[in-house]
Design a protein around this motif. Structure first.
Motif, PDB file in Angstrom:
ATOM      1  N   GLU A   1       0.912  -1.109  -0.155  1.00  0.00           N
ATOM      2  CA  GLU A   1       0.060  -0.250   0.035  1.00  0.00           C
ATOM      3  C   GLU A   1       0.890   1.522  -0.019  1.00  0.00           C
ATOM      4  O   GLU A   1       0.412   2.400  -0.310  1.00  0.00           O
ATOM      5  CB  GLU A   1      -0.973  -0.036   1.041  1.00  0.00           C
ATOM      6  N   GLU A   2       2.178   1.295   0.342  1.00  0.00           N
ATOM      7  CA  GLU A   2       2.900   2.210   0.383  1.00  0.00           C
ATOM      8  C   GLU A   2       3.301   2.827  -1.109  1.00  0.00           C
ATOM      9  O   GLU A   2       3.512   4.074  -1.138  1.00  0.00           O
ATOM     10  CB  GLU A   2       4.416   2.083   1.088  1.00  0.00           C
ATOM     11  N   TRP A   3       2.995   1.962  -1.926  1.00  0.00           N
ATOM     12  CA  TRP A   3       3.719   2.375  -3.472  1.00  0.00           C
ATOM     13  C   TRP A   3       2.439   3.004  -4.143  1.00  0.00           C
ATOM     14  O   TRP A   3       1.348   2.614  -4.098  1.00  0.00           O
ATOM     15  CB  TRP A   3       4.168   1.149  -4.123  1.00  0.00           C
ATOM     16  N   SER A   4       2.877   4.145  -4.877  1.00  0.00           N
ATOM     17  CA  SER A   4       1.796   4.787  -5.578  1.00  0.00           C
ATOM     18  C   SER A   4       1.250   3.865  -6.695  1.00  0.00           C
ATOM     19  O   SER A   4       1.751   2.973  -7.366  1.00  0.00           O
ATOM     20  CB  SER A   4       2.176   6.140  -6.198  1.00  0.00           C
ATOM     21  N   ARG A   5       0.136   4.202  -7.337  1.00  0.00           N
ATOM     22  CA  ARG A   5      -0.507   3.504  -8.400  1.00  0.00           C
ATOM     23  C   ARG A   5       0.450   3.686  -9.592  1.00  0.00           C
ATOM     24  O   ARG A   5       0.478   2.577 -10.437  1.00  0.00           O
ATOM     25  CB  ARG A   5      -1.870   4.396  -8.716  1.00  0.00           C
ATOM     26  N   ARG A   6       1.092   4.770  -9.821  1.00  0.00           N
ATOM     27  CA  ARG A   6       2.025   4.938 -10.992  1.00  0.00           C
ATOM     28  C   ARG A   6       3.259   4.012 -10.877  1.00  0.00           C
ATOM     29  O   ARG A   6       3.557   3.265 -11.953  1.00  0.00           O
ATOM     30  CB  ARG A   6       2.465   6.384 -10.913  1.00  0.00           C
TER      31      ARG A   6
END
Lengths: 490, 377
Positions: free
Chosen positions: B140-145
């Motif tokens: 969940e820490e990582w952005s969608r991009r």
């Protein structure tokens, strides 16, 4: 050494430094440093020596320094005439006159133009200009060939241009009032006038002047050059050869006797040929080089005993765009000169690249001077001559170490005389690069000066003192001034 | 294979120009069966390289190398060759305009046994594509991009040889040894680049191309601010045995040997002692083209990426390296640690011995800010 002060020693060192620079530096680009750097360095040296050792500065004119520096010295002396005493000025005047007589005319005319630009117009300068111009063999020839130069000089020194070979007043009219006279009595002046509209007259002019007219008339270059051959100087013949003989580039120029050319010039010419052409003309080139070397050796021929030479043909000996292959040409000339100087068959020349055939040398590879010096010493010579720009790099400094150990441990009583001559001025060091403090180094421009330079080089070793150095300079000055005087021994 | 071995190459004494030191590498005999040529491309403006389907990058590319293992090295036409009609009908063009190149792939097979590749770009591309895919799991820490595209397209700056102070003069005044097949370039006595080719003839032609190569930021700074380096000077000690010419000669030989030894253990140590991750790019007969990445360890001195061609015995026939700057090493290190921890921030932070907050700060500082979710900032 008790009578000499420390200042004396430094003065002697400065003098040698300046002489080395004046022999080698021309303010042109070298392999390692640019033209601007060279000029800055030379500017400083000239100002320094002129102000501190004015007598020596003038006396250098009597040594084998190059034309570029001779002109600079003359200019420096004339521009700063007020710093000299009356007696000094008299000596200087004689030295300047003698030197100008030996310089190529185009350089002297350029000097006169510089003097005009610098607004140097004292009585002595005018007298010097007057005397020099009076001694020119044919003022009309100069008027055609160095038109702007002669005009500037005449205008600057307020000269009357009558006398000489041209009829009265004609030269003045030619230079200052062109088109006034309908025709000139003098053949050359009239040819110049006619050459503007008549192709036939072009051939009567000196080559460099005719070249311009030929281009203007759209004359075919090859046919024109072929016609001009008898009227060209020797160097002009060599210079145009490559372009002229398009049909047969393999031929050497006709009508040039290579054996009478000065040695270093000839070496430069040989190196300008393709390697393959050198091989083909071996039968002409080698005897020419030998003959020229014998002439250069003169009375010293065969007197040097067993000689070993280390000659630098590394990549840096290719010089620069402005001094193409100059260091290599000096090395090649030294090769033949040393052969003439040594006892018959007792000369061992060693090229740094290991080349065996002097005629085919080319600038390439590193400079393993140390190893070559060891090889040379292995032959047990009486004299070791090193011709190199002093950039010893495989490994760096080995040559200096070998020479030091040789001097201190293996040959302390100096049975072998070692001398290093260097054709390249090092702008950063204000001197030519040395290999080792224990070995004398002298700058060299023309290989012909080698015997004289070996004499100067002794002083740089510090074993002969300043007193001898000044005595040597005085001797040179006396000889030079006597030689230059009309009627003196030539 | 995890090390570089320069067997058959011996270092000769260095030549120094200001802050630049060039160490020639000499081969006893050239590598058989491989030659390198140079292909010159249009010098104005950047060129485009297609690295994959719908993926390309632009960069300044002055030249490419062509490796020729056909055994007929002399066959290729020289650069500048002109074509003229037979019998002189129509004069040949005086000048030829070089076509603007659109390179397909970094390494491309050409007719005959030849391979064209772009020197150093091959290595840099390997570094840029490091863990390009980004996180493989939707932490969940990582952005969608970051999850969709991986690492955003990265770019690295490099300096051309012209702008490395003193390098031009050093290369101009360098005296090439007979049999020389390579050179090591040092700026302020740190290794800036190593360059090795199979044949002395190739080296002679490719020596000037060093000025058009890429050099790292650090090299540029060292050359700019570094003082002139001292020259290695031969020293012969005054021993008691020094009484004959033969002894003097032996002492001189010893100096040369000492230098070669000192160079390998002192100067080139960081290049030769590291272990590298090799990636095979192309196999050409007995030779293989590799690119390699350093281990990205902290406090290990200079680290180099590069490419090399080795023969079947692992002997280096061609080598070109690029020194990474400290920031580039840090970035590589960070990406490696993240990947090792499967991109889980808490685990990676633990492995790096810091807290999660500090790790986020480090990721942002390394220029990967867009990977992190903004909510978390």
């Amino acid at each position: 050494m008790t009578t000499e002060t420390y200042a004396d020693l430094i003065a002697a060192e400065d003098v040698l430094l300046f002489v080395n620079a004046a022999v080698t530096a021309t303010g042109q680009r070298e392999f390692h440093s640019g033209a601007g750097h060279q000029q800055l360095s030379l500017d400083f040296l000239h100002a320094y020596v002129r102000i501190n050792y004015r007598r020596v500065y003038a006396a250098s004119l009597a040594l084998d320094i190059n034309d570029h520096n001779a002109v600079r010295i003359v200019r420096g002396l004339l521009e700063h005439a007020a710093d000299a005493s009356a007696e000094e000025r008299r000596t200087e005047g004689r030295l300047i006159a003698a030197r100008l007589a030996k310089l190529p005319p185009q350089r002297v005319y350029r000097l006169f133009r510089e003097l005009r630009a610098a607004k140097v117009n004292n009585r002595r300068t005018r007298a010097i200009m007057r005397d020099w111009l009076a001694a020119r063999p044919d003022p009309a020839h100069d008027a055609v060939k160095y038109r702007a130069g002669l005009k500037t000089a005449a205008r600057h020194a307020h000269l009357r241009l009558d006398g000489g070979t041209a009829p009265d007043g004609e030269l003045g009219a030619f230079l200052f009032r062109p088109g006034k006279l309908p025709r000139y009595e003098h053949r050359l002046l009239d040819a110049w006038r006619r050459a503007h509209y008549e192709q036939g007259a072009v051939d009567e002019l000196p080559f460099t002047v005719a070249e311009g007219f030929a281009a203007r008339h759209g004359m075919k270059r090859e046919a024109f050059v072929a016609r001009m051959v008898p009227r060209m100087t020797r160097l002009e013949r060599l210079r145009t050869q490559g372009r002229r003989t398009v049909a047969d580039p393999a031929e050497l120029p006709g009508g040039v006797d290579l054996t009478v050319m000065p040695l270093t010039r000839l070496a430069l010419y040989v190196l300008s040929l393709e390697r393959e052409a050198r091989g083909r003309h071996r039968a002409e080139l080698v005897p020419a080089l030998r003959a020229s070397a014998r002439r250069a050796a003169g009375p010293h021929a065969g007197s040097w005993g067993r000689v070993a030479a280390v000659l630098d043909d590394s990549y840096s000996s290719s010089g620069s765009g402005e001094k193409r292959r100059r260091p290599l040409a000096v090395a090649l000339a030294c090769h033949f000169l040393l052969e003439a100087l040594a006892a018959p068959g007792a000369c061992v020349p060693l090229w740094t690249s290991g080349a065996r055939d002097p005629l085919l040398v080319g600038p390439s590879g590193p400079t393993p001077l140390g190893t070559r010096i060891l090889d040379a010493l292995g032959h047990g010579p009486e004299r070791l001559v090193i011709v190199s720009d002093g950039w010893d790099n495989a490994p760096p400094g080995l040559a200096g170490e070998v020479l030091r150990v040789w001097r201190t441990r293996l040959d302390p009583d100096r049975r072998t005389a070692v001398v290093h001559v260097n054709p390249v001025y090092d702008a950063a060091g204000f001197d030519v690069r040395r290999l080792s403090p224990s070995v004398p180094t002298a700058g060299i421009r023309d290989a012909e000066d080698l015997p004289a330079l070996v004499e100067i080089a002794q002083f740089s070793e510090g074993r002969t003192g300043p007193a001898e150095l000044h005595a040597y300079l005085d001797r040179q000055v006396a000889r030079f001034v006597d030689d230059g005087r009309p009627g003196g021994a030539r | 294979m995890n090390r570089l071995e320069l067997n058959g190459l011996t270092a000769r004494p260095a030549q120094v120009w200001g802050g630049i030191r060039l160490v020639p590498l000499v081969r006893e005999k050239p590598v058989e069966g491989l030659r390198l040529h140079r292909e010159v491309y249009a010098a104005d403006g950047p060129a485009v390289v297609e690295v994959g389907p719908r993926a390309h990058y632009t960069s300044y590319i002055p030249h490419g190398f062509v490796a020729d293992w056909s055994g007929e090295g002399a066959r290729s036409a020289t650069y500048g060759t002109q074509l003229a009609g037979p019998g002189g009908e129509g004069a040949p063009p005086r000048t030829m305009k070089l076509p603007r190149h659109r390179h397909h792939r970094l390494a491309k097979r050409q007719p005959g046994d030849r391979l064209r590749f772009l020197p150093l770009h091959l290595a840099l591309e390997g570094y840029l594509a490091l863990h390009f895919g980004g996180p493989s799991t939707a932490w969940e820490e990582w952005s969608r991009r970051a999850l969709r595209d991986g690492l955003s397209p990265r770019g690295e700056d490099a300096y051309m040889g012209w702008s490395v102070r003193g390098l031009g003069d050093a290369l101009r005044t360098f005296e090439i040894h007979p049999g020389q097949c390579g050179v090591m370039v040092y700026a302020a006595d740190t290794l800036a680049a190593a360059f090795v080719v199979p044949h002395p003839g190739d080296y002679r032609l490719l020596h000037p191309t060093l000025i058009e190569d890429l050099y790292g930021e650090l090299v540029h700074q060292y050359a700019m601010y570094g003082a002139p380096v001292p020259e290695f000077g031969a020293r012969i000690a005054d021993g008691p045995g020094l009484r004959t010419l033969a002894a003097l000669r032996a002492a001189a030989r010893e100096q040369e040997r000492e230098w070669a030894e000192a160079h390998d253990t002192l100067f080139a140590r960081e290049l030769l002692d590291s272990s590298y991750g090799f990636e095979r790019v192309y196999r050409m007969g007995a030779f293989t083209l590799w690119r390699f990445l350093p281990p990205f360890l902290r406090d290990r001195g200079g680290q180099h990426i590069g490419e090399t061609i080795t023969d079947h015995k692992g002997q280096v026939a061609y080598l070109k390296t690029f020194r990474l700057s400290e920031a580039q090493v840090r970035r590589g290190h960070l990406l490696h640690r993240l990947d090792d921890a499967d991109w889980r921030l808490p685990l990676a932070a633990q492995a790096l011995g810091t807290g999660e907050k500090e790790l986020r700060a480090r990721i942002r500082a390394a220029g990967f800010e867009s990977l992190l979710r903004h909510r978390e900032l």
